[in-house]
Design a protein around this motif. Structure first.
Motif, PDB file in Angstrom:
ATOM      1  N   ILE A  54       1.182  -2.109   2.969  1.00  0.00           N
ATOM      2  CA  ILE A  54       2.411  -2.001   3.771  1.00  0.00           C
ATOM      3  C   ILE A  54       3.445  -1.167   3.022  1.00  0.00           C
ATOM      4  O   ILE A  54       4.098  -0.315   3.594  1.00  0.00           O
ATOM      5  CB  ILE A  54       3.060  -3.385   3.995  1.00  0.00           C
ATOM      6  CG1 ILE A  54       2.155  -4.269   4.811  1.00  0.00           C
ATOM      7  CG2 ILE A  54       4.398  -3.242   4.685  1.00  0.00           C
ATOM      8  CD1 ILE A  54       2.717  -5.675   4.909  1.00  0.00           C
ATOM      9  N   GLN A  55       3.570  -1.438   1.722  1.00  0.00           N
ATOM     10  CA  GLN A  55       4.607  -0.748   0.945  1.00  0.00           C
ATOM     11  C   GLN A  55       4.284   0.721   0.763  1.00  0.00           C
ATOM     12  O   GLN A  55       5.163   1.565   0.690  1.00  0.00           O
ATOM     13  CB  GLN A  55       4.792  -1.449  -0.405  1.00  0.00           C
ATOM     14  CG  GLN A  55       5.374  -2.846  -0.227  1.00  0.00           C
ATOM     15  CD  GLN A  55       5.554  -3.543  -1.542  1.00  0.00           C
ATOM     16  OE1 GLN A  55       6.615  -3.490  -2.142  1.00  0.00           O
ATOM     17  NE2 GLN A  55       4.508  -4.228  -1.993  1.00  0.00           N
ATOM     18  N   LYS A  56       2.977   1.056   0.707  1.00  0.00           N
ATOM     19  CA  LYS A  56       2.578   2.459   0.594  1.00  0.00           C
ATOM     20  C   LYS A  56       2.876   3.208   1.881  1.00  0.00           C
ATOM     21  O   LYS A  56       3.261   4.368   1.851  1.00  0.00           O
ATOM     22  CB  LYS A  56       1.073   2.571   0.289  1.00  0.00           C
ATOM     23  CG  LYS A  56       0.753   2.366  -1.168  1.00  0.00           C
ATOM     24  CD  LYS A  56      -0.725   2.561  -1.425  1.00  0.00           C
ATOM     25  CE  LYS A  56      -1.017   2.344  -2.910  1.00  0.00           C
ATOM     26  NZ  LYS A  56      -2.430   2.083  -3.153  1.00  0.00           N
ATOM     27  N   SER A  57       2.691   2.527   3.012  1.00  0.00           N
ATOM     28  CA  SER A  57       2.843   3.213   4.303  1.00  0.00           C
ATOM     29  C   SER A  57       4.303   3.307   4.752  1.00  0.00           C
ATOM     30  O   SER A  57       4.623   4.057   5.645  1.00  0.00           O
ATOM     31  CB  SER A  57       2.018   2.510   5.385  1.00  0.00           C
ATOM     32  OG  SER A  57       2.491   1.183   5.566  1.00  0.00           O
ATOM     33  N   SER A  58       5.183   2.512   4.120  1.00  0.00           N
ATOM     34  CA  SER A  58       6.588   2.552   4.569  1.00  0.00           C
ATOM     35  C   SER A  58       7.394   3.601   3.826  1.00  0.00           C
ATOM     36  O   SER A  58       7.057   4.053   2.780  1.00  0.00           O
ATOM     37  CB  SER A  58       7.227   1.183   4.410  1.00  0.00           C
ATOM     38  OG  SER A  58       7.199   0.769   3.062  1.00  0.00           O
TER      39      SER A  58
END
Length: 172
Positions: A168-172
């Motif tokens: 999630i943090q990579k994609s945000s």
């Protein structure tokens, strides 16, 4: 990610601790929203085809884990239903609920131990420390779930949570 889970058994209480490299609000949300839970709840090879979350005091989380991994032998195709009833919520610090084994209708399994679970989310310099305190009716009840492979299952589940938080943090 190298953060390993630490477990302690004290009579009828199982305490699990692990640090996640994610902000506290995000880790908290991962436990409270169906769209998060569907990605990580349950051991590897299991999915969450049913996940109804009514996240409020007195609300119920009813779910079904299903084994989709043919390599898991007898477990393949098996369903495991669970139900949690929330008793205390402090956003984003604490969630308290009673966890039951159940059936598809949400009826509690009388021959299986229930657990009073307190999740505590603590902000750290590098992320969030999660403490899961599970209290059983007796040391025997706790031993029953440990004998069922619960430690392997929860370790796997929390590893999946760590991967989900990372993605999630990579994609945000």
């Amino acid at each position: 990610m190298t953060n390993q889970m630490v477990s302690t058994v004290e009579d009828k209480v199982l305490i699990l601790e692990r640090e996640f490299n994610a902000p506290r609000e995000l880790v908290f949300q991962a436990f409270t929203q169906a769209e998060h839970l569907k990605h990580w709840w349950g051991p590897r090879g299991w999915t969450l085809p049913v996940c109804h979350v009514d996240f409020r005091v007195g609300g119920v989380w009813h779910y079904c884990m299903k084994c989709e991994d043919k390599n898991q032998g007898d477990y393949y195709g098996m369903e495991s239903w669970g139900k949690a009833v929330y008793s205390e919520i402090v956003v984003p610090e604490k969630i308290v609920y009673v966890d039951f084994f159940s059936d598809a209708e949400g009826n509690e399994a009388e021959n299986m131990p229930s657990t009073r679970v307190m999740l505590t989310f603590i902000e750290t310099e590098t992320g969030t420390k999660l403490i899961n305190r599970g209290e059983y009716a007796s040391a025997e009840s706790l031993q029953q779930v440990l004998d069922m492979g619960m430690m392997e299952g929860i370790t796997d589940t929390w590893n999946r949570l760590a991967e989900h938080l990372e993605s999630i943090q990579k994609s945000s």
